[in-house]
Design a protein around this motif. Structure first.
Motif, mmCIF file in Angstrom:
data_model
loop_
_atom_site.group_PDB
_atom_site.id
_atom_site.type_symbol
_atom_site.label_atom_id
_atom_site.label_comp_id
_atom_site.label_asym_id
_atom_site.label_seq_id
_atom_site.Cartn_x
_atom_site.Cartn_y
_atom_site.Cartn_z
ATOM 1 N N MET A 1 0.850 -1.214 0.000
ATOM 2 C CA MET A 1 0.000 0.000 0.000
ATOM 3 C C MET A 1 0.868 1.240 0.000
ATOM 4 S SD MET A 1 -3.454 -0.601 0.768
ATOM 5 C CE MET A 1 -4.107 0.093 2.287
ATOM 6 N N SER A 2 0.633 2.089 -1.000
ATOM 7 C CA SER A 2 1.455 3.288 -1.089
ATOM 8 C C SER A 2 0.650 4.403 -1.746
ATOM 9 C CB SER A 2 2.697 2.998 -1.936
ATOM 10 O OG SER A 2 2.294 2.697 -3.256
ATOM 11 N N VAL A 3 1.244 5.592 -1.731
ATOM 12 C CA VAL A 3 0.630 6.731 -2.413
ATOM 13 C C VAL A 3 1.589 7.196 -3.496
ATOM 14 C CG1 VAL A 3 -0.342 9.039 -2.147
ATOM 15 C CG2 VAL A 3 -0.423 7.433 -0.230
ATOM 16 N N LEU A 4 1.053 7.419 -4.677
ATOM 17 C CA LEU A 4 1.868 7.909 -5.783
ATOM 18 C C LEU A 4 1.465 9.349 -6.076
ATOM 19 C CD1 LEU A 4 3.983 6.944 -7.901
ATOM 20 C CD2 LEU A 4 2.053 6.494 -9.429
ATOM 21 N N VAL A 5 2.431 10.261 -6.020
ATOM 22 C CA VAL A 5 2.142 11.660 -6.340
ATOM 23 C C VAL A 5 2.719 11.957 -7.717
ATOM 24 C CG1 VAL A 5 2.419 14.072 -5.649
ATOM 25 C CG2 VAL A 5 2.305 12.274 -3.905
ATOM 26 N N VAL A 6 1.890 12.481 -8.602
ATOM 27 C CA VAL A 6 2.354 12.775 -9.955
ATOM 28 C C VAL A 6 2.722 14.249 -10.039
ATOM 29 C CG1 VAL A 6 1.790 12.681 -12.395
ATOM 30 C CG2 VAL A 6 0.801 10.995 -10.830
ATOM 31 N N LEU A 7 3.982 14.514 -10.341
ATOM 32 C CA LEU A 7 4.462 15.899 -10.423
ATOM 33 C C LEU A 7 4.355 16.422 -11.847
ATOM 34 C CD1 LEU A 7 7.687 15.915 -8.258
ATOM 35 C CD2 LEU A 7 5.325 16.227 -7.562
ATOM 36 N N GLU A 8 4.397 17.746 -11.946
ATOM 37 C CA GLU A 8 4.340 18.372 -13.261
ATOM 38 C C GLU A 8 5.625 19.162 -13.461
ATOM 39 O OE1 GLU A 8 0.694 20.426 -13.922
ATOM 40 O OE2 GLU A 8 1.628 21.925 -15.203
ATOM 41 N N GLN A 9 6.249 19.003 -14.621
ATOM 42 C CA GLN A 9 7.418 19.837 -14.886
ATOM 43 C C GLN A 9 7.428 20.350 -16.316
ATOM 44 O OE1 GLN A 9 11.310 17.873 -14.794
ATOM 45 N NE2 GLN A 9 10.335 15.870 -14.820
ATOM 46 N N THR A 10 7.961 21.561 -16.460
ATOM 47 C CA THR A 10 8.159 22.160 -17.786
ATOM 48 C C THR A 10 9.630 22.531 -17.879
ATOM 49 O OG1 THR A 10 6.321 23.472 -16.943
ATOM 50 C CG2 THR A 10 6.719 23.571 -19.305
ATOM 51 N N ASN A 11 10.271 22.079 -18.927
ATOM 52 C CA ASN A 11 11.704 22.351 -19.148
ATOM 53 C C ASN A 11 12.542 22.105 -17.889
ATOM 54 O OD1 ASN A 11 10.858 23.288 -21.678
ATOM 55 N ND2 ASN A 11 10.538 25.354 -20.865
ATOM 56 N N GLY A 12 12.290 20.981 -17.224
ATOM 57 C CA GLY A 12 13.095 20.634 -16.055
ATOM 58 C C GLY A 12 12.710 21.356 -14.775
ATOM 59 N N GLN A 13 11.755 22.304 -14.868
ATOM 60 C CA GLN A 13 11.289 23.046 -13.690
ATOM 61 C C GLN A 13 10.030 22.384 -13.154
ATOM 62 O OE1 GLN A 13 13.406 25.293 -12.060
ATOM 63 N NE2 GLN A 13 11.538 26.515 -11.842
ATOM 64 N N PHE A 14 10.070 21.955 -11.890
ATOM 65 C CA PHE A 14 8.862 21.359 -11.311
ATOM 66 C C PHE A 14 7.885 22.445 -10.898
ATOM 67 C CE2 PHE A 14 11.672 17.728 -10.914
ATOM 68 C CZ PHE A 14 10.819 16.687 -11.245
ATOM 69 N N HIS A 15 6.593 22.176 -11.104
ATOM 70 C CA HIS A 15 5.533 23.086 -10.658
ATOM 71 C C HIS A 15 5.492 23.026 -9.140
ATOM 72 C CE1 HIS A 15 1.728 25.137 -10.378
ATOM 73 N NE2 HIS A 15 1.525 25.104 -11.683
ATOM 74 N N ARG A 16 5.518 24.199 -8.535
ATOM 75 C CA ARG A 16 5.550 24.299 -7.080
ATOM 76 C C ARG A 16 4.404 23.522 -6.414
ATOM 77 N NH1 ARG A 16 6.729 27.678 -2.865
ATOM 78 N NH2 ARG A 16 4.996 27.653 -1.415
ATOM 79 N N SER B 1 5.500 7.856 -2.834
ATOM 80 C CA SER B 1 6.476 7.904 -3.917
ATOM 81 C C SER B 1 6.044 8.955 -4.930
ATOM 82 C CB SER B 1 6.598 6.546 -4.607
ATOM 83 O OG SER B 1 7.243 5.631 -3.746
ATOM 84 N N ILE B 2 6.984 9.323 -5.791
ATOM 85 C CA ILE B 2 6.715 10.378 -6.766
ATOM 86 C C ILE B 2 6.816 9.817 -8.172
ATOM 87 C CG2 ILE B 2 7.895 12.367 -7.849
ATOM 88 C CD1 ILE B 2 8.405 13.477 -5.056
ATOM 89 N N ALA B 3 5.957 10.249 -9.060
ATOM 90 C CA ALA B 3 6.114 9.954 -10.480
ATOM 91 C C ALA B 3 6.447 11.265 -11.182
ATOM 92 C CB ALA B 3 4.830 9.371 -11.061
ATOM 93 N N ALA B 4 7.570 11.296 -11.880
ATOM 94 C CA ALA B 4 7.957 12.492 -12.622
ATOM 95 C C ALA B 4 8.001 12.124 -14.088
ATOM 96 C CB ALA B 4 9.324 12.983 -12.158
ATOM 97 N N ILE B 5 7.344 12.915 -14.920
ATOM 98 C CA ILE B 5 7.453 12.673 -16.359
ATOM 99 C C ILE B 5 8.636 13.489 -16.827
ATOM 100 C CG2 ILE B 5 6.314 12.888 -18.597
ATOM 101 C CD1 ILE B 5 3.766 12.085 -17.283
ATOM 102 N N GLY B 6 9.724 12.799 -17.159
ATOM 103 C CA GLY B 6 10.993 13.455 -17.430
ATOM 104 C C GLY B 6 11.975 13.086 -16.321
ATOM 105 N N PRO B 7 13.107 13.782 -16.264
ATOM 106 C CA PRO B 7 14.131 13.431 -15.283
ATOM 107 C C PRO B 7 13.679 13.675 -13.848
ATOM 108 C CG PRO B 7 14.722 15.426 -16.503
ATOM 109 C CD PRO B 7 13.509 14.869 -17.160
ATOM 110 N N ALA B 8 14.260 12.919 -12.897
ATOM 111 C CA ALA B 8 13.866 13.029 -11.488
ATOM 112 C C ALA B 8 14.240 14.386 -10.916
ATOM 113 C CB ALA B 8 14.512 11.912 -10.683
ATOM 114 N N GLY B 9 15.328 14.973 -11.397
ATOM 115 C CA GLY B 9 15.736 16.320 -10.984
ATOM 116 C C GLY B 9 15.610 16.552 -9.489
ATOM 117 N N GLU B 10 14.969 17.690 -9.167
ATOM 118 C CA GLU B 10 14.807 18.129 -7.784
ATOM 119 C C GLU B 10 14.039 17.104 -6.933
ATOM 120 O OE1 GLU B 10 13.018 22.088 -5.745
ATOM 121 O OE2 GLU B 10 13.015 22.045 -7.918
#
Ligand SMILES: Cc1cc2nc3c(=O)[nH]c(=O)nc-3n(C[C@H](O)[C@H](O)[C@H](O)COP(=O)(O)OP(=O)(O)OC[C@H]3O[C@@H](n4cnc5c(N)ncnc54)[C@H](O)[C@@H]3O)c2cc1C
Ligand SMILES: Nc1ncnc2c1ncn2[C@@H]1O[C@H](COP(=O)(O)O)[C@@H](O)[C@H]1O
Lengths: 256, 316
Positions: free
Chosen positions: B1-16, B33-42
């Motif tokens: 059991m877990s929670v997946l948070v989907v992040l948003e990023q544009t040009n490598g910048q994550f939405h606050r 856990s986090i899902a990032a579309i693109g590199p994990a970055g920050e």
């Protein structure tokens, strides 16, 4: 082209809302109702497309019997006919359930384009149009500020955050969620109001459409939000309150 | 059991707002856990278990179809109990589609998550913030939730060194049906409200275009700029560039005076950061009072001219 507009009737904006004790919805008995604001813009966008390219505009509404007032208004403005899914208490149905009802009513219409508002003023989930698109297997685009038909496709202007926009092109049939302000709303003419009386309104029940699917979430309570901030309210008649506020602006906020 | 948070990023910048969603997800009492579309970055420095970095050439620019397909594959493979999104414009565009693909409902624009008697409750606003509603989430997963801007603190996402897991979805040709062009801004803004110290902002309570003059006089007396809520600009009563809110400008003047503005969240995100907020509204329950430091409950047609006079008098 055939355009379906999903149009919802909601309590008027300036309504005083009361939740009777022990209940989990507002008392609707003394309220007046109106067409959900962005839906009025969606209807206008449909009427303009029809005027330019020909075709038919069909309004689909799920709601109580009282929602026929908004349907009649849409017909008076120029919609050709309407489908009214007559069902009480739909506020307890979740978005997926409402979208499923709408999808079941719209499927047999096989429209070229489906327009919804981007958000309802009462429930405000901001997603019925997108859910509808997925249920019907259609592409969608949201928060639309301009539409331009290009043969078998439609090019639209999406609003992004912070004053940015983007054009996208979708193959038809497609679903668009329309943002308020996309066009200038028309008024119904006397002639339109007269004509509306002769237009077809097909009345369906949820049962005709396979019933209202069970909701996955349950609304347990509706209440006034608590105040996060202590607001200093300035009382008295307008002159007294205004003078007190001016003093605050001078001596506390220091902008005068 | 877990929670997946989907992040948003544009040009490598994550939405606050993504970090705010992570903070909200932590309220659910399960590993996040986090899902990032693109590199994990920050995201690789945040206080979570794992970061799934979704990589595919077709995801280089956003499309509802591409994002839905990729995330559906990740969700099937991770099988989270909850999937949490920031309620951004992009999320509005695809998250309902994604939830529907799982036969699930998205509970959108949530302002608070809480556990009560073994149940998870999501609090949402109704009627543009005039009322709140508690929604009990069902026992079946995955539960899809999107979190309203500013509802949680971004810094509560915490720091850590999560494992970064690359994820390569399969995206069949023809999946992406919508063709997107590059984002753009309308012609440059002639008015920069962000530089103003004093803003007098007008909403639909003003009723008619002619009445805007009342508010202009107040702004002039104070030496401030005039701004507006969306419906005023939609109607063409003031130019678009004076709109404050999520699709307009974000301002933080010394004082923001909201006249006949109800205070819907899309307006609040554009002015909440003001040092001092004043609300003039006839409805004591208007959501604008939730963020106001000073308020007058009354008829703006009486209060505004009186305030203009009082300001002029103080200025001498
Ligand atoms: C995706 C999206 C983006 C949006 N972007 C923005 C945005 O950038 N900016 C924005 O502002 N909105 C935006 N909105 C719209 C927002 O949700 C609200 O609908 C809008 O802010 C309401 O404007 P308002 O407060 O002027 O009008 P209303 O909500 O109609 O409020 C009018 C207020 O005036 C008061 N009033 C009426 N008469 C008087 C009187 N005589 N004296 C005193 N008070 C009176 C009423 O009590 C009421 O509180 C967006 C919505 C969506 C869905
Ligand atoms: N009961 C309904 N009948 C017709 N259209 C609806 C209904 N509910 C929602 N819609 C449409 O879906 C849009 C978004 O609603 P919502 O997802 O509730 O914010 C509205 O603007 C309407 O166009």
């Amino acid at each position: 082209m055939k355009i379906v507009v999903a149009l919802k009737q909601v309590p008027s904006r300036d309504s005083a809302l009361h939740v009777p004790p022990g209940e989990s919805w507002i008392d609707e008995s003394d309220l007046t109702f109106e067409v959900n604001e962005p839906d009025a813009y969606a209807l206008e966008a449909a009427l303009q497309l029809k005027e330019e390219h020909g075709g038919e505009v069909v309004v689909v509404t799920a709601g109580s019997e009282g929602a026929s007032a908004s349907i009649r208004e849409a017909l008076a403005k120029g919609a050709d006919r309407a489908v009214h899914i007559e069902e009480e208490g739909l506020h307890t149905a979740d978005t997926l359930a409402v979208a499923t009802l709408l999808a079941n009513a719209i499927r047999s219409e096989s429209p070229d384009l489906i327009l919804t508002g981007l958000q309802s003023d009462d429930l405000g989930s901001g997603q019925t149009g997108v859910v509808l698109a997925e249920l019907l297997g259609l592409p969608s685009a949201t928060i639309i500020m301009a539409v331009e038909l290009q043969g078998a496709a439609i090019r639209v202007k999406r609003e992004l955050e912070d004053g940015w926009f983007q054009h996208v092109t979708l193959p038809l049939p497609a679903v668009l969620t329309i943002q308020s302000g996309i066009n200038k709303l028309r008024y119904a003419t006397l002639m339109g109001i007269k004509k509306a009386k002769t237009k077809e309104v097909r009345s369906l029940t949820a049962a005709d459409l396979g019933g209202v699917p069970a909701s996955q979430v349950a609304c347990e309570a509706v209440y006034l939000p608590g105040r996060a901030k202590q607001t200093q309210l300035l009382d008295g008649d307008a002159e007294t309150a205004a003078a007190a506020l001016a003093d605050k602006l001078k001596f506390e906020v220091r902008v005068i | 059991m877990s929670v997946l948070v989907v992040l948003e990023q544009t040009n490598g910048q994550f939405h606050r707002m993504g970090w705010e969603a992570v903070a909200a997800a932590k309220e659910l009492g399960l590993p996040v856990s986090i899902a990032a579309i693109g590199p994990a970055g920050e995201a690789a420095g945040k206080g979570v278990e794992k970061v799934y970095a979704i990589e595919h050439a077709d995801l280089a620019s956003y499309s509802a179809d591409g994002y839905t397909e990729a995330l559906a594959q990740l969700i099937r493979s991770v099988n989270p109990r909850f999937v949490v999104f920031p309620h951004t414009y992009q999320v509005r565009d695809y998250a309902p589609k994604l939830a529907t693909r799982f036969g699930r409902v998205l509970v959108s624009d949530v302002v608070k998550l809480k556990a009560e008697g073994g149940k998870t409750i999501a609090v949402r606003q109704l009627f543009q913030g005039k009322l709140n509603a508690d929604y009990a989430l069902g026992a079946e997963g995955p539960g899809f939730l999107s979190i309203q801007a500013g509802a949680y603190r971004a810094d509560a996402a915490g720091t850590g060194s999560p494992e970064v897991v690359p994820f390569a979805p399969q995206i069949a040709p023809g999946t992406i049906r919508v063709k997107a062009e590059a984002p753009f801004r309308e012609s440059s803004r002639a008015v920069d409200l962000t530089a103003a110290d004093i803003i007098v902002s007008v909403g639909r309570g003003i009723k008619e275009q002619e009445n805007i003059a009342l508010v202009e006089e107040l702004a002039a007396a104070l030496g401030g700029e005039i701004a507006a809520s969306r419906p005023i600009c939609d109607a063409g009563w003031l130019p678009m560039e004076r709109q404050v809110g999520s699709s307009g400008q974000t301002v933080s003047p010394k004082v923001y005076i909201a006249v006949g503005i109800s205070g819907a969240i899309q307006h609040q995100v554009g002015m909440k950061g003001s040092k001092t907020i004043v609300a003039i509204n006839k409805d004591p329950d208007a959501p604008i009072f939730e963020v106001a430091d000073y308020g007058i409950v009354g008829d703006l047609f009486e209060v505004v001219p009186a305030l203009t006079e009082a300001v002029k008098k103080l200025k001498g």
